[in-house]
Design an enzyme around this catalytic site. Structure first.
Site, mmCIF file in Angstrom:
data_model
loop_
_atom_site.group_PDB
_atom_site.id
_atom_site.type_symbol
_atom_site.label_atom_id
_atom_site.label_comp_id
_atom_site.label_asym_id
_atom_site.label_seq_id
_atom_site.Cartn_x
_atom_site.Cartn_y
_atom_site.Cartn_z
ATOM 1 N N CYS A 1 -3.384 7.980 5.896
ATOM 2 C CA CYS A 1 -3.322 7.143 4.556
ATOM 3 C C CYS A 1 -4.455 7.580 3.516
ATOM 4 O O CYS A 1 -4.329 7.905 2.399
ATOM 5 C CB CYS A 1 -3.010 5.696 4.637
ATOM 6 S SG CYS A 1 -1.568 5.160 5.546
ATOM 7 N N GLU B 1 0.774 -1.074 -0.063
ATOM 8 C CA GLU B 1 0.093 0.065 -0.014
ATOM 9 C C GLU B 1 1.041 1.210 -0.024
ATOM 10 O O GLU B 1 1.726 1.453 0.986
ATOM 11 C CB GLU B 1 -1.011 -0.027 1.367
ATOM 12 C CG GLU B 1 -1.901 1.275 1.072
ATOM 13 C CD GLU B 1 -2.504 1.760 2.466
ATOM 14 O OE1 GLU B 1 -2.541 2.873 2.592
ATOM 15 O OE2 GLU B 1 -3.022 0.505 3.179
#
EC number: 1.2.1.3
Length: 666
Positions: free
Chosen positions: A332, A298
Site C-alpha cells: 500500500c 484507506e
C-alpha cells in the site's frame, strides 16, 4: 515529628515494593494452535494435492465456495464457504452478545491477551511467514518485515500506551462555563466490522482486531477471497489467545465470501473499517450512510519517492529498489513513482540498473529468489499494459530482472522487476496505482517543480524524500531521511483519494490511536461540551528536548508571516500561513528574549495542561541559543475562545487557536 517517621518509612517501603513488583515479568501462558494442515511439507490429502487453474475471464463470485491456491505454484489449498447475508448477520449478532460481557473486562485482562499473542508470534514467526508466503506468493523476508515486525510493534504500543489513551479526560468548559467541569469518558462502540485486503493477510487481520478488542469491542473481519486460507488459520491463533484469558466465544470472528458477504457486514456493525480500492470504498461509504454507520477508509496510493541532488546515490538506490520490489510491489505504501534531480539522474539510473539486473523472481519457499509471485490472477497482464502505454508514449525500459525456474502453470503469476526512464505525467504508469514491481523514474530541476509533480495525483497515501536537509510537499505521510541517516516524518493527510470517513473523529489522530476511534465518548452531565467519537493525537505533549525541535526543522520554509494582529502576553502576534493553515506567529528580537519570556510560555502551557485542553500537543523547551521565533497553533482551528483568552488585544475573528509552541533560532 516522631509520629510521622513510621508513616514515611512505610510509604517509602511500599513504593520500593511496587517498583520491584514492576520488574517481575508477567506470567504469560503459551497457547497451542493446530498447524498440521497448513505446513508446506505436512501430510496432504487427496483433495488438495493437485494444481488448481482458476477459470480465466470470469469471477468466482457466482460460486458458493471461495477457492484457495498458492499463487507461486498454483497448488490447490482448499476452499471456504461464501457466507450469505443471513449467515453474516447471525455471526455479528453472536459477536454483539459476547461484546457486552467483554466490555466489562479490565485492562489487565486485555493486556494479558496481547502478551499471549505477542509470545506466540515471536515463537512461531517462521510458521506465520510460511503461511503468508504460500497464500500470497511473497518471500519469507517480505513476510517477516510486513507481517511480523509491524504487528509486534503495534502490540507493544498498545501494551504501553493503550490504557492511557482510553482513560477519562477532563476538558475546558470555556469561559462562559468556568463553574462547570467537562469530563470525557470513552465507551466501546459495540461490534466493529473490517474488510481487509490480501497483500499482508496476518497484519491486516491483526491490525483492526488488536485495537477493537483492547478497547472493549467485538469485531467481525471479512478476509479477502484471495487470502482466505491464511486468514482462517490466523483466526485460530486469535481464538486460542482469547480462550486463554477467558474471553467469551464469538467475540472475534473471521468470515469468508465475496461482495454479498461484505455488503451484509457493512449494514450490520457499529463501525466499519475498509482497506482496498477507491471504487469499493465509495460503495461502502454509500451503504454505511443508510444506517449512519461511521467508516474509516484507506483507498490505495501512488507514493512519490523524491531524490534531491545532495542525496547519497549509492545508499538511496538500495532503499528505492527495496521500496518498489517489497512483496513484488504489492504494498500500500510502496514507492510507485520516482523523481530524481537532474544532477544525479544518470548516476542513480546506473546504480538502480545494476541492482535490479541482479534481482530474480521465483517460488518464494525455495529460498533461492529475491522476489515472489503476483498474488492476483491476471494482474501481470494489467502491469504489462501500463508498461506498454508508457513505451508507446516515449518511455524506455532500461533493465528488467530475471525469472527463476517456474512451474508451467504458474508463469502468468510472475512479473519481472522493471525500470522505466523518460517517463512523464501523460503516462498511466505515473497516474494510476500499479501495485507491482515497476519503477518509473522521472527527472526534475527544482524543488518547486518536484513538489508540484508529487502533488499531481489523486492519491495521497505516502511520500518519501531523500535529502541532506528536509524539504517536502503535501502528499500524505512524507518520510524524510537526511545525510546523517536520521529519519523524519510529518503527517498531513493519512488516507488517499477519498481522504475521510463519516467518523467524526479527526482522521490524522485516529490512525495513530485506532483504539480510541473505536470508542464513543460521553460527557459529564455538568459539562457544556459535546463530542463525537473521541480520538487522540499521537504527538507527545512532554517533549522538552532539542531533538523535538529538530523534528520540525523541515517545516520552516513553508511559513509565511502576515499582518500584525495584536500584542500577546509576551511578544507581538502576527497572522501567518503554515502549510496553508492559519497560525499565530510570535517574533522576538534578541533584546526581547529573556528567561521571563520562556517562563511565561511555560506557565501558559502548564495552565492549559492542567485544564486538559485538547489543543495542547507539544512544548519544545529552550534550546542552547535564545529562541526568537515561536509558532502558536495546533493547526486545528476549532476553539475561537482560546485566541482571545490567550492573546490580549488579538483580533476577535481570529480562529487559529491552539497552544503548540515551537522555539526556533533565526
Amino acid at each position: 515529628m516522631a509520629f510521622w517517621w513510621p508513616l514515611i518509612v512505610l510509604a517509602f517501603a511500599y513504593a520500593i515494593c511496587r517498583f520491584l513488583l514492576m520488574l517481575i515479568p508477567p506470567n504469560v501462558p503459551s497457547i497451542d494452535v493446530d498447524a498440521s494442515d497448513v505446513l508446506a511439507h505436512g501430510k496432504e490429502t487427496e483433495e488438495n494435492s493437485f494444481i488448481y487453474i482458476p477459470p480465466r475471464g470470469r469471477s468466482q463470485q457466482s460460486d458458493k465456495k471461495v477457492q484457495c491456491y498458492e499463487p507461486a505454484t498454483m497448488k490447490y489449498l482448499g476452499y471456504f464457504p461464501a457466507l450469505s447475508t443471513s449467515e453474516v448477520k447471525e455471526r455479528v449478532a453472536l459477536s454483539r452478545k459476547a461484546q457486552k460481557t467483554w466490555a466489562q473486562s479490565s485492562f489487565k485482562v486485555r493486556r494479558q491477551f496481547l502478551r499471549i499473542l505477542l509470545k506466540y508470534i515471536i515463537e512461531h514467526q517462521e510458521l506465520i511467514c510460511e503461511v503468508s508466503s504460500r497464500d500470497t506468493g511473497k518471500t519469507m523476508v517480505d513476510a517477516s518485515l510486513g507481517e511480523i515486525m509491524t504487528t509486534c510493534e503495534k502490540i507493544t504500543w498498545l501494551l504501553s500506551e493503550g490504557e492511557r489513551w482510553l482513560k477519562p479526560e477532563y476538558r475546558s468548559s470555556g469561559r462562559a462555563m468556568l463553574h462547570k467541569v467537562s469530563r470525557v469518558e470513552f465507551h466501546p462502540l459495540g461490534v466493529i466490522g473490517a474488510i481487509v485486503p490480501w497483500n499482508y493477510p496476518f497484519h491486516n487481520i491483526f491490525n483492526p482486531m488488536l485495537a477493537a478488542v483492547f478497547s472493549g469491542n467485538g469485531i467481525v473481519i471479512k478476509v479477502s477471497e484471495h487470502a482466505s486460507w491464511s486468514g482462517c488459520f490466523y483466526f485460530r491463533i486469535i481464538q486460542a489467545a482469547l480462550a486463554a484469558v477467558g474471553a467469551p466465544e464469538n467475540l472475534v470472528d473471521v468470515i469468508t465470501g465475496f461482495a454479498e458477504t461484505g455488503e451484509a457486514l457493512v449494514s450490520s456493525v457499529d463501525k466499519m473499517i475498509f482497506v482496498g480500492s477507491t471504487a469499493v470504498g465509495k460503495m461502502i461509504m454509500r451503504n454505511a450512510a443508510e444506517t449512519l454507520t461511521p467508516v474509516t477508509l484507506e483507498l490505495g496510493g501512488k507514493d512519490a519517492f523524491i531524490i534531491c541532488e545532495d542525496a547519497d546515490v549509492s545508499h538511496v538506490a538500495q532503499v528505492a529498489v527495496r521500496g518498489t520490489l517489497q512483496s513484488s510491489g504489492q504494498n500500500c505504501a510502496g514507492a510507485e513513482r520516482f523523481y530524481v534531480h537532474k544532477d544525479i539522474y544518470t548516476a542513480f539510473i546506473t546504480q538502480v540498473t545494476k541492482i535490479v539486473k541482479s534481482v530474480s523472481a521465483g517460488p518464494p519457499l525455495t529460498g533461492r529468489y529475491d522476489m515472489g509471485a503476483i498474488c492476483l490472477q491476471e494482474h501481470s497482464e494489467t502491469l504489462q499494459s501500463l508498461v506498454n502505454d508508457a513505451l508507446d508514449k516515449g518511455a524506455e525500459i532500461t533493465v528488467r530482472g530475471s525469472f527463476g525456474h517456474l512451474g508451467e502453470d504458474a508463469v502468468d503469476q510472475y512479473f519481472p522487476p522493471t525500470v522505466l526512464i523518460n517517463v512523464n505525467h501523460t503516462m498511466k504508469i505515473m497516474k494510476e496505482e500499479a501495485f507491482g514491481p515497476i519503477m518509473p523514474i522521472m527527472q526534475f530541476s527544482t524543488d518547486e517543480e518536484v513538489i508540484k509533480l508529487a502533488n499531481d495525483s489523486r492519491y495521497a497515501l505516502g511520500c518519501a524524500v531523500e535529502v541532506s536537509k528536509g524539504r517536502a510537499g503535501d502528499s500524505g505521510w512524507p518520510w524524510l531521511q537526511n545525510e546523517q541517516g536520521k529519519d523524519k516524518s510529518r503527517q498531513i493527510s493519512p488516507f488517499c483519494d477519498v481522504n475521510s470517513g463519516s467518523d467524526s473523529s479527526d482522521s490524522s489522530k485516529q490512525d495513530n490511536n485506532e483504539a480510541s476511534s473505536m470508542w464513543s465518548s460521553s460527557v459529564n452531565a455538568n459539562s457544556t461540551s459535546t463530542c463525537g467519537n473521541a480520538s487522540s493525537s499521537g504527538m507527545s505533549n512532554n517533549g522538552d528536548t532539542d531533538s523535538d525541535c529538530l523534528e520540525y526543522e523541515i517545516l520552516w520554509d513553508d511559513l509565511t508571516i502576515g499582518e500584525d494582529i495584536g500584542r500577546g502576553s509576551c511578544g507581538t502576534v502576527y497572522h501567518g500561513l503554515w502549510f496553508g493553515s492559519d497560525v499565530a506567529v510570535k517574533v522576538f528580537s534578541k533584546q526581547e528574549y529573556s528567561k521571563e519570556v520562556m517562563q511565561s510560555f511555560r506557565q501558559e502551557v502548564s495552565l492549559m495542561r492542567r485544564l486538559r485542553h485538547p489543543n495542547v500537543l507539544l512544548f519544545m523547551g529552550a534550546v542552547t541559543s535564545p529562541p526568537r521565533l515561536c509558532i502558536v497553533s495546533e493547526l486545528l482551528p476549532r476553539f475561537v475562545e482560546v485566541s482571545s483568552f490567550y492573546y490580549e488585544g488579538a483580533h476577535q475573528n481570529w480562529t487559529g487557536g491552539g497552544v503548540l509552541i515551537c522555539p526556533w533560532t533565526l
